[in-house]
Design a protein around this motif. Sequence first.
Motif, PDB file in Angstrom:
ATOM      1  N   ARG A 472      -5.207   5.302   0.727  1.00  0.00           N
ATOM      2  CA  ARG A 472      -5.907   4.591  -0.131  1.00  0.00           C
ATOM      3  C   ARG A 472      -6.430   3.374   0.644  1.00  0.00           C
ATOM      4  O   ARG A 472      -7.786   2.881   0.437  1.00  0.00           O
ATOM      5  N   GLY A 475      -9.440   4.323   2.548  1.00  0.00           N
ATOM      6  CA  GLY A 475     -10.714   4.994   1.525  1.00  0.00           C
ATOM      7  C   GLY A 475     -11.212   3.789   1.099  1.00  0.00           C
ATOM      8  O   GLY A 475     -12.546   3.755   0.945  1.00  0.00           O
ATOM      9  N   ARG A 476     -10.570   2.527   0.935  1.00  0.00           N
ATOM     10  CA  ARG A 476     -11.281   1.476   0.528  1.00  0.00           C
ATOM     11  C   ARG A 476     -12.356   1.009   1.555  1.00  0.00           C
ATOM     12  O   ARG A 476     -13.159   0.188   1.050  1.00  0.00           O
ATOM     13  N   THR A 479     -15.669   3.085   0.477  1.00  0.00           N
ATOM     14  CA  THR A 479     -15.945   3.648  -0.806  1.00  0.00           C
ATOM     15  C   THR A 479     -17.350   4.029  -1.150  1.00  0.00           C
ATOM     16  O   THR A 479     -17.873   5.020  -1.838  1.00  0.00           O
ATOM     17  N   GLY A 509      -9.982   9.227  -1.927  1.00  0.00           N
ATOM     18  CA  GLY A 509     -11.171   8.833  -2.686  1.00  0.00           C
ATOM     19  C   GLY A 509     -12.282   9.890  -2.181  1.00  0.00           C
ATOM     20  O   GLY A 509     -13.404   9.373  -2.693  1.00  0.00           O
ATOM     21  N   LYS A 510     -12.007  10.885  -1.451  1.00  0.00           N
ATOM     22  CA  LYS A 510     -13.316  11.928  -1.042  1.00  0.00           C
ATOM     23  C   LYS A 510     -12.783  13.299  -1.573  1.00  0.00           C
ATOM     24  O   LYS A 510     -12.693  14.138  -0.450  1.00  0.00           O
TER      25      LYS A 510
END
Length: 688
Positions: A472, A475-476, A479, A509-510
């Motif tokens: 995470r 991923g931030r 974005t 997040g992908k």
Amino acid sequence: MSTPVDDPLSRERSHLAASRAALRAMREDVESLDISDVTANWVNAQVLAHQIEERVKALADLSDTPLFFGRLDYLHAPGAEQAEGAEGESFYIGRRHVHDADGDPMVIDWRAPVSQPFYRASKKDPMDIALRRRFGYTGGELTAYEDEHLSDPAEAATASKLLQHEIERPRVGPMRDIVATIQPEQDEIVRSGLAGSLCVQGGPGTGKTAVGLHRVAYLLYAHRERLARTGTLVIGPNRSFLHYIEQVLPALGELTVEQATVADLVGHVEVRGTDDAAAALVKGDARMAEVLRRALYAHVTVPTEPVVVVRGSRRWRVPAYELQDIVRELLDRGIRYGAAREALPQRIAHAVLVQMERSGEAPDDRVQDAVARNSAVKAAVKAIWPAVDPAKLVLRLLSDPDFLAEHADGLLTEEERKAILWTKPARSVKSAKWSPADAVLIDEATDLVQRTPSLGHVVLDEAQDLSPMQYRAVGRRCTTGSATVLGDLAQGTTPWATRSWPEALAHLGKPEAVVEELTAGFRVPTDVIAYASRLLPHIAPDLTPVASIRENPGFFEVRAITGTAEVVDACRESLRHEGSTGLIAADARIPELAEALTAAGIGYLGPGEETTPDTRLTLVPASLAKGLEYDYVVLDEPRAIVDGEPDERTGLRRLYVTLTRAVSGLTVTHAAPLPPQLTQPPADGRAV
């Protein structure tokens, strides 16, 4: 001296000399630029001077690095294949573009579309190529060439000896680029578009790290303007690894790519503590994100009193029910805590302006800003939506059992809550002994308060060892951009190691990322990878074993010993060969081995330090071996490596990593019995 017409090697050497001269002229042109009269101020002058300096560095001619490594002779002019009588052209393929004084290309950048057939063309699909020529070099001197007549049906397809020699060439020093040896399946990944994210599952020696770095270089070439604005980042597991790979992109002319570890990204506090496996496992779980969100928004209080704003002789009253509506609307919008807090005074001020307009006044934006700064509004905002420090929030969660229980209800069990609670709560953020997992929690909380800026592209290497919360955190950073995730599930050596790529990509997040698998081994010898693959049924039974394509089987020996002196002897034997040697051992064994090497008069380096002709031995703790490669490896006491981990599965994965660091030869030394998983023959019955 004239060049003989019938001597291709001499002609190619002449072209190399002319290309180097042209590159030197390009660099001199940049160095001679006079910017004294073209900048408006000293700031612009500094920026332009820096850009010129970077351009000069990018045009450096590395004497021991070939300026070009191949040539393509097209049957027709590219883009004019259908034009009758169109004559073909020849292009030299290299690490960067070089042109002559007239602007005509002498070397074509390997990333240009016209260069693609150098990697993709075959006898089955010649891609309009008549001849593909590969060059062999010794240092920076062109010494050989090899031709493939791809469009000649009379010539049979043969394996390239020069290509095989380059793949198997001994390695000294940091990782080098593979631009001359990229394979078709690798090239397909390298040239994938910027918009989509990719995950590359690759076993040892499949070149996944090199593919990821070359993908960055390609994207910077194809989307330079966009990525210059949004930025790129390469994330590695540790500083030793980053030092090992740091010269690859500069060798390709790319100097602006940042490199970092996950710890660097989340460095909001000083990390001075550690967690046991149970605590780290819970803190790294994705459920902690919801615990943090609940704890943060618990600070928001539904207003029960009106706000009264005094302006001059008038009093304006915003009733409690209207304030409640404003707060609910901000909560429902799902914006960051800090952004909502900044919006709240403006929303209250807007409610006051509506009343002013109804009473006949005509307030403007300046009045609204003044009302938002009114002391009554400020006091209301402080009470309703107080500022929250992310580190203090995490500190309270880890120190206050009741606060943690309230916000982890239904998410964490009582045992899990006990695992992460500090036995000795810290008094302040500065005095707290934060662990690496705590720093990730603070980063999550920081993002809940204020959005983390996004980059255009992020490469995440050795991703299999990340926790969901670490995914995470990465991923931030992308974005609004894309990601290239590189890893090997069989090499996961943390208690929270990745179980599947779809699960990891969801945390990143992908979830839409495409998963590609590399199974052809270019670096690890056949006998070595076959021996290491005996562990796969026990650590990653669903993965396809790596199949080495090397012609040279490499040196491999399992040697029973009686003491440390024989380990030193094995190192001496390896150092007789050209290239680098790594002595890899369980972390607990490193002091004893260091003392033995010193007593024997053998100099050694630490992981990531650059080898020299005089010092080619690196002493490597097993915990730092991941991602590194050495021409020859002496692996000390496999049983100690397994026993040095919290559980056998993790220990066997660590052993798998250490067994696959050798490029040319592996010597396994052991006084203790080998792990039984290594003594079992492979499923196909091969004798290794």
